[in-house]
Design a protein around this motif. Structure first.
Motif, PDB file in Angstrom:
ATOM      1  N   ARG A  10      35.817  -7.209  35.690  1.00  0.00           N
ATOM      2  CA  ARG A  10      36.068  -8.226  34.669  1.00  0.00           C
ATOM      3  C   ARG A  10      36.082  -7.645  33.262  1.00  0.00           C
ATOM      4  O   ARG A  10      36.922  -8.009  32.444  1.00  0.00           O
ATOM      5  N   ILE A  11      35.120  -6.752  32.955  1.00  0.00           N
ATOM      6  CA  ILE A  11      35.017  -6.173  31.617  1.00  0.00           C
ATOM      7  C   ILE A  11      35.086  -4.650  31.714  1.00  0.00           C
ATOM      8  O   ILE A  11      34.415  -4.033  32.548  1.00  0.00           O
ATOM      9  N   TYR A  12      35.889  -4.076  30.834  1.00  0.00           N
ATOM     10  CA  TYR A  12      35.994  -2.628  30.673  1.00  0.00           C
ATOM     11  C   TYR A  12      35.750  -2.308  29.202  1.00  0.00           C
ATOM     12  O   TYR A  12      35.809  -3.187  28.337  1.00  0.00           O
ATOM     13  N   ARG A  13      35.488  -1.036  28.926  1.00  0.00           N
ATOM     14  CA  ARG A  13      35.241  -0.620  27.547  1.00  0.00           C
ATOM     15  C   ARG A  13      35.796   0.780  27.340  1.00  0.00           C
ATOM     16  O   ARG A  13      35.958   1.543  28.302  1.00  0.00           O
ATOM     17  N   SER A  14      36.091   1.115  26.078  1.00  0.00           N
ATOM     18  CA  SER A  14      36.628   2.452  25.798  1.00  0.00           C
ATOM     19  C   SER A  14      36.588   2.711  24.304  1.00  0.00           C
ATOM     20  O   SER A  14      36.211   1.851  23.507  1.00  0.00           O
ATOM     21  N   GLY A  15      37.008   3.933  23.946  1.00  0.00           N
ATOM     22  CA  GLY A  15      37.305   4.256  22.563  1.00  0.00           C
ATOM     23  C   GLY A  15      38.750   3.884  22.259  1.00  0.00           C
ATOM     24  O   GLY A  15      39.406   3.144  23.007  1.00  0.00           O
ATOM     25  N   ALA A  16      39.260   4.414  21.153  1.00  0.00           N
ATOM     26  CA  ALA A  16      40.613   4.096  20.687  1.00  0.00           C
ATOM     27  C   ALA A  16      41.653   4.344  21.783  1.00  0.00           C
ATOM     28  O   ALA A  16      41.587   5.350  22.508  1.00  0.00           O
ATOM     29  N   LEU A  17      42.624   3.450  21.875  1.00  0.00           N
ATOM     30  CA  LEU A  17      43.601   3.498  22.966  1.00  0.00           C
ATOM     31  C   LEU A  17      44.906   4.210  22.620  1.00  0.00           C
ATOM     32  O   LEU A  17      45.727   4.438  23.508  1.00  0.00           O
ATOM     33  N   GLU A  18      45.108   4.546  21.360  1.00  0.00           N
ATOM     34  CA  GLU A  18      46.391   5.140  20.969  1.00  0.00           C
ATOM     35  C   GLU A  18      46.756   6.407  21.752  1.00  0.00           C
ATOM     36  O   GLU A  18      47.946   6.628  22.024  1.00  0.00           O
ATOM     37  N   PRO A  19      45.783   7.241  22.156  1.00  0.00           N
ATOM     38  CA  PRO A  19      46.169   8.456  22.897  1.00  0.00           C
ATOM     39  C   PRO A  19      46.460   8.234  24.387  1.00  0.00           C
ATOM     40  O   PRO A  19      46.578   9.203  25.130  1.00  0.00           O
ATOM     41  N   MET A  20      46.560   7.001  24.848  1.00  0.00           N
ATOM     42  CA  MET A  20      46.761   6.784  26.281  1.00  0.00           C
ATOM     43  C   MET A  20      48.027   7.477  26.785  1.00  0.00           C
ATOM     44  O   MET A  20      49.053   7.522  26.111  1.00  0.00           O
ATOM     45  N   ASP A  23      32.180  15.132  23.698  1.00  0.00           N
ATOM     46  CA  ASP A  23      33.161  16.193  23.465  1.00  0.00           C
ATOM     47  C   ASP A  23      34.556  15.609  23.232  1.00  0.00           C
ATOM     48  O   ASP A  23      35.276  16.023  22.315  1.00  0.00           O
ATOM     49  N   ARG A  24      34.944  14.643  24.047  1.00  0.00           N
ATOM     50  CA  ARG A  24      36.270  14.049  23.909  1.00  0.00           C
ATOM     51  C   ARG A  24      36.358  13.199  22.643  1.00  0.00           C
ATOM     52  O   ARG A  24      37.404  13.148  22.001  1.00  0.00           O
ATOM     53  N   LEU A  25      35.273  12.531  22.285  1.00  0.00           N
ATOM     54  CA  LEU A  25      35.257  11.766  21.044  1.00  0.00           C
ATOM     55  C   LEU A  25      35.416  12.692  19.841  1.00  0.00           C
ATOM     56  O   LEU A  25      36.209  12.406  18.932  1.00  0.00           O
ATOM     57  N   LEU A  26      34.711  13.798  19.834  1.00  0.00           N
ATOM     58  CA  LEU A  26      34.837  14.768  18.746  1.00  0.00           C
ATOM     59  C   LEU A  26      36.270  15.267  18.625  1.00  0.00           C
ATOM     60  O   LEU A  26      36.819  15.366  17.523  1.00  0.00           O
ATOM     61  N   ALA A  27      36.869  15.583  19.757  1.00  0.00           N
ATOM     62  CA  ALA A  27      38.249  16.073  19.745  1.00  0.00           C
ATOM     63  C   ALA A  27      39.187  15.011  19.185  1.00  0.00           C
ATOM     64  O   ALA A  27      40.097  15.323  18.399  1.00  0.00           O
ATOM     65  N   TYR A  28      38.980  13.745  19.565  1.00  0.00           N
ATOM     66  CA  TYR A  28      39.825  12.667  19.053  1.00  0.00           C
ATOM     67  C   TYR A  28      39.654  12.509  17.546  1.00  0.00           C
ATOM     68  O   TYR A  28      40.635  12.382  16.799  1.00  0.00           O
ATOM     69  N   LEU A  29      38.424  12.487  17.074  1.00  0.00           N
ATOM     70  CA  LEU A  29      38.170  12.290  15.652  1.00  0.00           C
ATOM     71  C   LEU A  29      38.813  13.400  14.819  1.00  0.00           C
ATOM     72  O   LEU A  29      39.438  13.142  13.788  1.00  0.00           O
ATOM     73  N   ARG A  30      38.691  14.630  15.282  1.00  0.00           N
ATOM     74  CA  ARG A  30      39.256  15.750  14.533  1.00  0.00           C
ATOM     75  C   ARG A  30      40.779  15.732  14.592  1.00  0.00           C
ATOM     76  O   ARG A  30      41.448  15.997  13.582  1.00  0.00           O
ATOM     77  N   ALA A  31      41.323  15.389  15.742  1.00  0.00           N
ATOM     78  CA  ALA A  31      42.783  15.346  15.870  1.00  0.00           C
ATOM     79  C   ALA A  31      43.391  14.242  15.030  1.00  0.00           C
ATOM     80  O   ALA A  31      44.542  14.358  14.577  1.00  0.00           O
ATOM     81  N   SER A  32      42.626  13.179  14.770  1.00  0.00           N
ATOM     82  CA  SER A  32      43.152  12.059  13.986  1.00  0.00           C
ATOM     83  C   SER A  32      42.900  12.231  12.487  1.00  0.00           C
ATOM     84  O   SER A  32      43.187  11.324  11.707  1.00  0.00           O
ATOM     85  N   GLY A  33      42.359  13.377  12.087  1.00  0.00           N
ATOM     86  CA  GLY A  33      42.245  13.696  10.671  1.00  0.00           C
ATOM     87  C   GLY A  33      40.971  13.261   9.993  1.00  0.00           C
ATOM     88  O   GLY A  33      40.869  13.324   8.763  1.00  0.00           O
ATOM     89  N   ARG A  34      39.968  12.842  10.752  1.00  0.00           N
ATOM     90  CA  ARG A  34      38.715  12.427  10.127  1.00  0.00           C
ATOM     91  C   ARG A  34      37.906  13.648   9.673  1.00  0.00           C
ATOM     92  O   ARG A  34      37.824  14.641  10.397  1.00  0.00           O
ATOM     93  N   GLN A  35      37.296  13.531   8.514  1.00  0.00           N
ATOM     94  CA  GLN A  35      36.435  14.577   7.984  1.00  0.00           C
ATOM     95  C   GLN A  35      34.994  14.267   8.398  1.00  0.00           C
ATOM     96  O   GLN A  35      34.429  13.251   7.991  1.00  0.00           O
ATOM     97  N   LEU A  36      34.431  15.124   9.209  1.00  0.00           N
ATOM     98  CA  LEU A  36      33.086  14.909   9.734  1.00  0.00           C
ATOM     99  C   LEU A  36      32.092  15.768   8.948  1.00  0.00           C
ATOM    100  O   LEU A  36      32.227  16.992   8.904  1.00  0.00           O
TER     101      LEU A  36
END
Length: 250
Positions: A34-44, A182-195
């Motif tokens: 019934r319920i699913y969850r995830s991070g940003a979907l744009e890279p699907m 690890d995958r979240l870090l890769a997404y954030l860096r690939a999308s241009g966020r400054q950490l």
């Protein structure tokens, strides 16, 4: 749909998983699928889309992101026709200002107090998001934000509390997001966020130790008496709360 056919992650999307099933009030169980969850979907990927659209039969995508975040995600994803955008924080306030306010109150990174403050900042929006789960035609629903752990985690935690889930299970569900750092870090860096900070500091801010959610649920009960009284104070009707239980408890 065979729930065992659904992986606990997607190829291009980080932090994807089904929620539950968990034991809830009366020894019953959350309805699976019934319920699913995830991070940003744009890279699907195409395979991700096929799984979400056909294997799961996803009907609703609840996107909790603030409009400022779409600077980093300019292209709509292939399932954008299913999206309901409902930022948990007011659009009139810049996200940078919101984060600065929370950091000033609670320090950088998640904490139980910070999550409780979400309810003060965006209580009416959280209530509107919850009301969507009383509508049978919305299911299956996928909830996401950028990381899929903080705003998404708070909303899922509130829903589970309404259903009568054990606080330890609510904390466990939240902590599963640790496996996607690890995958979240890769997404954030690939999308241009400054950490900011060292690698160790960044990872600490992205971590989801179970005590963060357990502490939030404890504060929720101390401040409001639980998720149900919180939603009632926000104008959600008892009938809506009962409908959510009816739709999500097997």
């Amino acid at each position: 749909m065979n729930e065992t056919a659904v992986p606990r992650d997607l190829q291009g999307v980080h932090n994807f998983r089904p929620v539950g099933p968990y034991r809830v009030a009366g020894g019953r169980t959350m309805q699976p699928g019934r319920i699913y969850r995830s991070g940003a979907l744009e890279p699907m990927t195409p395979a991700d889309r096929a799984l979400l659209e056909h294997t799961i039969g996803l009907r609703t995508i609840l996107d909790l992101r603030h409009p400022d975040e779409f600077v980093h995600a300019p292209e709509p994803h292939p399932l954008s026709d299913r999206v309901i955008r409902l930022s948990l924080f007011p659009e009139r306030i810049a996200q940078e200002g919101l984060i600065a306010e929370l950091n000033a109150l609670y320090g950088p990174g998640p904490s139980p107090g910070r999550y409780l403050q979400y309810l003060e900042i965006g209580g009416d929006r959280i209530a509107r998001a919850f009301e969507l789960f009383a509508e049978d035609h919305r299911y299956p629903v996928l909830v996401h934000c950028t990381a899929g752990k903080d705003r998404t985690g708070v909303l899922i935690g509130l829903i589970m509390d309404v259903l009568g889930a054990d606080p330890a299970d609510i904390a466990h569900e939240y902590a599963l997001s640790n496996g996607s750092i690890d995958r979240l870090l890769a997404y954030l860096r690939a999308s241009g966020r400054q950490l900011e900070g060292t690698e160790e500091e960044i990872r600490a801010r992205l971590a989801t130790p179970p005590d963060h959610m357990a502490g939030f649920i404890e504060l929720l009960h101390q401040r409001y008496g639980g998720a149900e009284p919180f939603f009632l104070r926000q104008g959600v009707s008892q009938r809506t709360i009962d409908a959510v239980r009816e739709l999500l408890i097997g």
